[in-house]
Design a protein around this motif. Structure first.
Motif, PDB file in Angstrom:
ATOM      1  N   PHE A  25       1.229  -0.772  -0.089  1.00 51.06           N
ATOM      2  CA  PHE A  25       0.368  -0.009  -0.154  1.00 51.06           C
ATOM      3  C   PHE A  25       0.718   1.340  -0.191  1.00 51.06           C
ATOM      4  CE2 PHE A  25      -1.845   3.214   2.235  1.00 51.06           C
ATOM      5  CZ  PHE A  25      -3.835   3.170   1.151  1.00 51.06           C
ATOM      6  N   ILE A  35      -4.649   6.373  -3.617  1.00 48.26           N
ATOM      7  CA  ILE A  35      -4.588   5.360  -2.151  1.00 48.26           C
ATOM      8  C   ILE A  35      -5.409   4.341  -2.599  1.00 48.26           C
ATOM      9  CG2 ILE A  35      -6.352   5.636  -0.363  1.00 48.26           C
ATOM     10  CD1 ILE A  35      -4.333   6.725   1.021  1.00 48.26           C
ATOM     11  N   PHE A  37      -7.685   1.142  -2.277  1.00 47.23           N
ATOM     12  CA  PHE A  37      -8.588  -0.068  -1.644  1.00 47.23           C
ATOM     13  C   PHE A  37      -8.510  -1.160  -1.740  1.00 47.23           C
ATOM     14  CE2 PHE A  37     -10.821   2.678   1.400  1.00 47.23           C
ATOM     15  CZ  PHE A  37     -10.826   4.014   1.168  1.00 47.23           C
ATOM     16  N   ILE A 100     -11.649   1.431  -5.166  1.00 48.20           N
ATOM     17  CA  ILE A 100     -12.583   0.813  -4.974  1.00 48.20           C
ATOM     18  C   ILE A 100     -13.527  -0.091  -5.900  1.00 48.20           C
ATOM     19  CG2 ILE A 100     -15.108   0.633  -3.662  1.00 48.20           C
ATOM     20  CD1 ILE A 100     -13.702   3.697  -2.444  1.00 48.20           C
ATOM     21  N   MET A 104     -14.148  -4.264  -6.022  1.00 50.40           N
ATOM     22  CA  MET A 104     -15.438  -5.149  -6.151  1.00 50.40           C
ATOM     23  C   MET A 104     -15.158  -5.526  -7.155  1.00 50.40           C
ATOM     24  SD  MET A 104     -18.178  -1.839  -5.971  1.00 50.40           S
ATOM     25  CE  MET A 104     -19.565  -3.691  -6.094  1.00 50.40           C
ATOM     26  N   LEU A 222      -8.261  -4.365   4.943  1.00 52.29           N
ATOM     27  CA  LEU A 222      -9.147  -3.487   5.062  1.00 52.29           C
ATOM     28  C   LEU A 222      -8.369  -3.151   6.428  1.00 52.29           C
ATOM     29  CD1 LEU A 222     -13.125  -3.212   5.356  1.00 52.29           C
ATOM     30  CD2 LEU A 222     -11.690  -1.729   3.564  1.00 52.29           C
ATOM     31  N   PHE A 225      -5.706   0.089   6.894  1.00 49.20           N
ATOM     32  CA  PHE A 225      -5.807   1.486   6.704  1.00 49.20           C
ATOM     33  C   PHE A 225      -5.828   1.699   7.871  1.00 49.20           C
ATOM     34  CE2 PHE A 225      -8.206   0.021   3.384  1.00 49.20           C
ATOM     35  CZ  PHE A 225      -7.670   1.821   2.806  1.00 49.20           C
ATOM     36  N   ILE A 229      -2.495   4.742   8.433  1.00 44.32           N
ATOM     37  CA  ILE A 229      -2.195   5.576   9.422  1.00 44.32           C
ATOM     38  C   ILE A 229      -1.053   5.804  10.699  1.00 44.32           C
ATOM     39  CG2 ILE A 229      -4.202   6.983  10.896  1.00 44.32           C
ATOM     40  CD1 ILE A 229      -4.403   7.345   7.672  1.00 44.32           C
ATOM     41  N   VAL A 264     -13.289  -3.858  16.204  1.00 44.26           N
ATOM     42  CA  VAL A 264     -12.993  -2.472  15.597  1.00 44.26           C
ATOM     43  C   VAL A 264     -12.119  -1.559  16.778  1.00 44.26           C
ATOM     44  CG1 VAL A 264     -14.374  -2.076  17.862  1.00 44.26           C
ATOM     45  CG2 VAL A 264     -15.233  -0.519  15.935  1.00 44.26           C
ATOM     46  N   TYR A 267      -9.183  -0.132  14.734  1.00 49.08           N
ATOM     47  CA  TYR A 267     -10.664   1.908  13.688  1.00 49.08           C
ATOM     48  C   TYR A 267     -10.605   2.791  15.024  1.00 49.08           C
ATOM     49  CZ  TYR A 267     -10.748  -1.569   9.908  1.00 49.08           C
ATOM     50  OH  TYR A 267     -10.584  -1.494   9.216  1.00 49.08           O
ATOM     51  N   VAL A 268     -10.983   2.438  16.061  1.00 49.36           N
ATOM     52  CA  VAL A 268     -10.651   3.396  16.758  1.00 49.36           C
ATOM     53  C   VAL A 268      -9.606   4.177  17.359  1.00 49.36           C
ATOM     54  CG1 VAL A 268     -11.166   3.780  19.750  1.00 49.36           C
ATOM     55  CG2 VAL A 268     -13.027   2.292  18.231  1.00 49.36           C
ATOM     56  N   LEU A 270      -6.929   4.264  14.740  1.00 46.82           N
ATOM     57  CA  LEU A 270      -6.947   5.420  13.387  1.00 46.82           C
ATOM     58  C   LEU A 270      -7.994   6.675  13.681  1.00 46.82           C
ATOM     59  CD1 LEU A 270      -7.878   3.842  10.261  1.00 46.82           C
ATOM     60  CD2 LEU A 270      -8.310   5.778  10.365  1.00 46.82           C
TER      61      LEU A 270
ATOM     62  N   ILE B 132     -10.825   7.517   5.092  1.00 49.63           N
ATOM     63  CA  ILE B 132     -10.087   6.914   5.653  1.00 49.63           C
ATOM     64  C   ILE B 132     -11.311   7.181   7.293  1.00 49.63           C
ATOM     65  CG2 ILE B 132      -8.031   5.867   7.093  1.00 49.63           C
ATOM     66  CD1 ILE B 132      -6.362   6.131   3.993  1.00 49.63           C
ATOM     67  N   ALA B 136     -13.501   4.416   8.541  1.00 54.06           N
ATOM     68  CA  ALA B 136     -13.471   4.303   9.915  1.00 54.06           C
ATOM     69  C   ALA B 136     -14.752   4.632  10.563  1.00 54.06           C
ATOM     70  CB  ALA B 136     -12.161   4.685  10.816  1.00 54.06           C
ATOM     71  N   VAL B 139     -16.759   1.532  10.287  1.00 55.66           N
ATOM     72  CA  VAL B 139     -17.004   0.649  10.826  1.00 55.66           C
ATOM     73  C   VAL B 139     -17.099   0.112  11.640  1.00 55.66           C
ATOM     74  CG1 VAL B 139     -15.084  -0.625  11.539  1.00 55.66           C
ATOM     75  CG2 VAL B 139     -14.980  -0.290   9.304  1.00 55.66           C
ATOM     76  N   ILE B 140     -16.788   1.594  12.834  1.00 51.64           N
ATOM     77  CA  ILE B 140     -17.514   1.838  14.267  1.00 51.64           C
ATOM     78  C   ILE B 140     -19.143   1.938  14.679  1.00 51.64           C
ATOM     79  CG2 ILE B 140     -17.020   3.409  16.215  1.00 51.64           C
ATOM     80  CD1 ILE B 140     -14.573   3.889  15.272  1.00 51.64           C
ATOM     81  N   PHE B 143     -20.521  -1.250  13.688  1.00 51.49           N
ATOM     82  CA  PHE B 143     -19.489  -2.571  15.383  1.00 51.49           C
ATOM     83  C   PHE B 143     -20.956  -2.167  15.621  1.00 51.49           C
ATOM     84  CE2 PHE B 143     -17.544  -2.392  18.931  1.00 51.49           C
ATOM     85  CZ  PHE B 143     -17.693  -4.220  19.023  1.00 51.49           C
ATOM     86  N   ASN B 319     -21.555  -7.875  -8.262  1.00 49.95           N
ATOM     87  CA  ASN B 319     -20.865  -7.110  -8.218  1.00 49.95           C
ATOM     88  C   ASN B 319     -19.674  -6.261  -9.003  1.00 49.95           C
ATOM     89  OD1 ASN B 319     -21.518  -7.065  -5.481  1.00 49.95           O
ATOM     90  ND2 ASN B 319     -20.493  -8.859  -4.512  1.00 49.95           N
TER      91      ASN B 319
END
Lengths: 290, 355
Positions: A25, A35, A37, A100, A104, A222, A225, A229, A264, A267-268, A270, B132, B136, B139-140, B143, B319
């Motif tokens: 990446f 970027i 994805f 993106i 897919m 995923l 990321f 970051i 999760v 991501y928090v 992040l 990004i 997030a 995702v959060i 969740f 898809n």
């Protein structure tokens, strides 16, 4: 103590794979400003290429790895040539969206050929366990850490010593200046996509060996990321620190607190990093003027 | 104002400020309105239900386009924001007995607030980083609605049943369910689209576009960047919250499957295919992307026997086509269907000349 050592080994193995995925990446972002994805899907393609060569075609393992590396290179170069090159100069939103769309497409193509049921393949790495300080640690996870370390060192040496590596750093630094020095920027773009695909191939195969050959590999992508970051979008050492941190964090949260929460928590982290130190630990801060 | 073969020439500021410049545009507007009136009488329930989902998608897509197309702030959090709207409205009506009208307003406000929170990184970050950050948020939020900590959202059921829509004692009937919903959705959608269209004739809307075109320059000419960016997130999320609340009351069930990352991507695809920075484009894109799966499904039923992969791998085919459509539009016509339509009109207008 043995739980701790176990989680440590699992976390470091996860982190090592994450670092490899993030390396691809970062390579693409550094050299071409894209970027990607579709990085998770590159892992997926890698795992299925290995499966195809090894299980479907029945080639010997070493040959399958080589075939897989060549095929991954071809995929990387083709993607750059057919999809990203026409997008040069478009704004970041369009470029993000095109990757993106690519994600897919790649995932759907894999699904068309192999369906959604997980495939089993013989173990690439030796299974078994060794006992260290009273904890029994799985051999394959330790080997994953070793392999990732070797590959990452090889890449680092490639950047600092080889002509192509230095050319890549030059392009990342200043495209115009690199061009005037006679570096073919187009070829560097293709090279960075190819290298990214190869590192994703290695990460995909290792991941498939630890879990299974199925669509979840793309979802693992995923997690790249949070890693980039944390480490900084354009820093190679950052991917290693970021990868290991995220890998350990998820394993420890999953082991000591709650496995669900572990999905999760990256991501928090992040969001917190973005709020506090948006360019990550080793990322280059960009100052913009009109 | 005069519409000539070489373009539209304004002779006064008032004519330039008008929403529709030519007679042809008024004619088309009339045609669209006539079509909207005729639709419930011609279509059967199956197709009317598709039209209803399209109308909701139009609101969501217009909302997303305000953020992405007009303000240049990419958002991958659409699915999460839809969820906030849907859950807020459903919980308020079902558990606390709040009248539907109030709960929908509350959903809009709540989603706008959450949007502002996740828009905060946008104050310091652009393009890639923001994408990004919103990923997030997706995702959060996903969740939270999936895990539902402490049964706080669904009381452990995993989903919320929503009662049949009841506005001030007027209840939607089972027999004419789709028709009545069509009426409600058509009115709300038209209002939402007109409001969005007009937003970009106000100072606020213009400041959004200035931020998109060159944010630092915008700041230099006196646009309050913080305010513009956060309002853009608030307005856009508000639209998305409205769409989410409508989804909740229309489908009468709220569960997390409807608000995944795939939904975010589908909405982004809508505005890319339709045309970034164009309200009409968002409408075309919503129609196109909502009809695409229906068409593929129909094709699979028709030719499934001749082309087995179509039937066996329907979701994958779908898809793959989604991905291919996104890529093709970005490479060949980045301004989307809205621009294609413009080019078709130009072709006819200038014919037999090429330009």
């Amino acid at each position: 103590m043995s739980t701790f050592l176990n989680l440590l080994a699992y976390g470091l193995a996860d982190g090592a794979i994450l670092a490899l995925a993030a390396l691809g990446f970062v390579l693409i972002y550094k050299a071409t400003g894209v970027i990607n994805f579709a990085q998770g899907e590159f892992l997926l393609i890698g795992a299925y290429l290995m499966y195809t060569a090894w299980v479907v075609l029945g080639l010997p393992m070493v040959v399958s790895v080589l075939v897989g590396i060549v095929a991954a290179t071809v995929v990387g170069v083709l993607v750059e040539r057919l999809i990203l090159r026409p997008m040069v100069g478009e704004d970041p939103i369009s470029i993000i969206m095109v990757t993106i769309g690519l994600a897919m497409l790649l995932k759907a193509v894999v699904q068309m050929f192999y369906g959604t049921t997980p495939r089993s393949q013989p173990a690439v790495l030796p299974t078994g366990s060794v006992s260290v300080l009273g904890a029994t640690l799985p051999v394959n996870r330790l080997l994953v850490i070793l392999i990732a370390a070797v590959v990452l060192t090889a890449f680092t040496l490639f950047f600092s010593r080889s002509k192509h590596g230095i050319a890549m750093r030059a392009v990342a630094d200043d495209q115009q200046a690199a061009m005037t020095m006679g570096i073919s920027v187009r070829r560097i773009f293709a090279l960075s996509w190819a290298l990214a695909a190869v590192s994703a191939f290695i990460a995909g195969v290792l991941l498939a060996d630890l879990s299974a050959v199925d669509q979840n590999i793309a979802a693992f992508g995923l997690m790249v990321f949070p890693v980039v970051i944390l480490g900084g979008l354009d820093s190679v050492p950052g991917t290693i620190i970021g990868g290991l941190t995220i890998g350990l964090l998820t394993q420890f949260v999953s082991g000591y607190l709650d496995p669900g929460l572990a999905t999760v928590i990256p991501y928090v982290v992040l969001v917190l990093i973005l709020l506090v130190k948006p360019y990550g630990l080793f990322g280059e801060t960009r100052i913009e003027r009109v | 104002m005069a519409a000539t073969a070489t373009g539209i020439h304004h002779r006064s500021y008032t004519s330039e400020l008008r929403l529709r410049a030519t007679k042809a545009e008024y004619f088309r507007l009339g045609l669209t309105l006539a079509l909207l009136v005729v639709v419930p009488f011609v279509l059967d329930n199956y197709w009317l239900s598709i039209v209803n989902t399209i109308l909701i998608a139009v609101i969501g897509a217009v909302g997303l386009n305000i953020l992405v197309g007009y303000t240049g702030q990419i958002s991958l959090g659409q699915g999460g924001f839809l969820a906030v709207g849907a859950y807020t409205s459903a919980i308020l009506t079902e558990r606390y007995g709040v009248p539907v009208l109030l709960s929908v307003v509350a959903a809009v406000v709540a989603t706008a607030a959450i949007g502002i929170f996740f828009g905060l990184p946008g104050l310091r970050l652009k393009g890639l980083y923001l994408a990004i950050a919103t990923l997030a948020s997706q995702v959060i939020i996903e969740f939270v609605v999936r895990r539902d900590p402490g049964g706080f959202l669904t009381e452990g059921a995993g989903y919320i049943d929503v009662a049949r829509l009841n506005i001030l004692g007027w209840q939607v009937e089972r027999s004419t369910f789709e028709q009545q919903w069509y009426l409600i959705l058509a009115i709300i959608t038209v209002l939402a689209v007109v409001a969005a269209r007009n937003l970009f004739r106000t100072g606020l809307g213009r400041s959004f576009m200035a931020v998109r075109d060159q944010d630092i320059a915008a700041e230099a000419i006196g646009v309050n960047l913080t305010r513009a960016k956060l309002t853009a997130f608030a307005v856009s999320s508000g639209y998305v919250g409205l769409a989410g609340a409508l989804i909740a009351h229309y489908t009468e069930i709220v569960s997390w499957e409807r608000f995944t990352l795939d939904v975010s991507i589908t909405y982004l695809a809508m505005i890319i295919v339709g045309g970034l920075g164009s309200i009409a484009g968002a409408v075309y894109g919503a129609i196109f992307m909502s009809l695409l799966p229906v068409l593929i499904r129909t094709a699979a039923q028709q030719w499934g026997d001749a082309v087995p992969v179509l039937k066996d791998q329907l979701p994958a085919v779908q898809n793959a086509l989604f991905g291919a459509v996104i890529i093709a539009f970005l490479i060949f016509e980045p301004r989307g269907l809205a621009r294609l339509w413009q080019r078709a009109k130009d072709y006819v207008r200038y014919w037999p000349f090429r330009y």
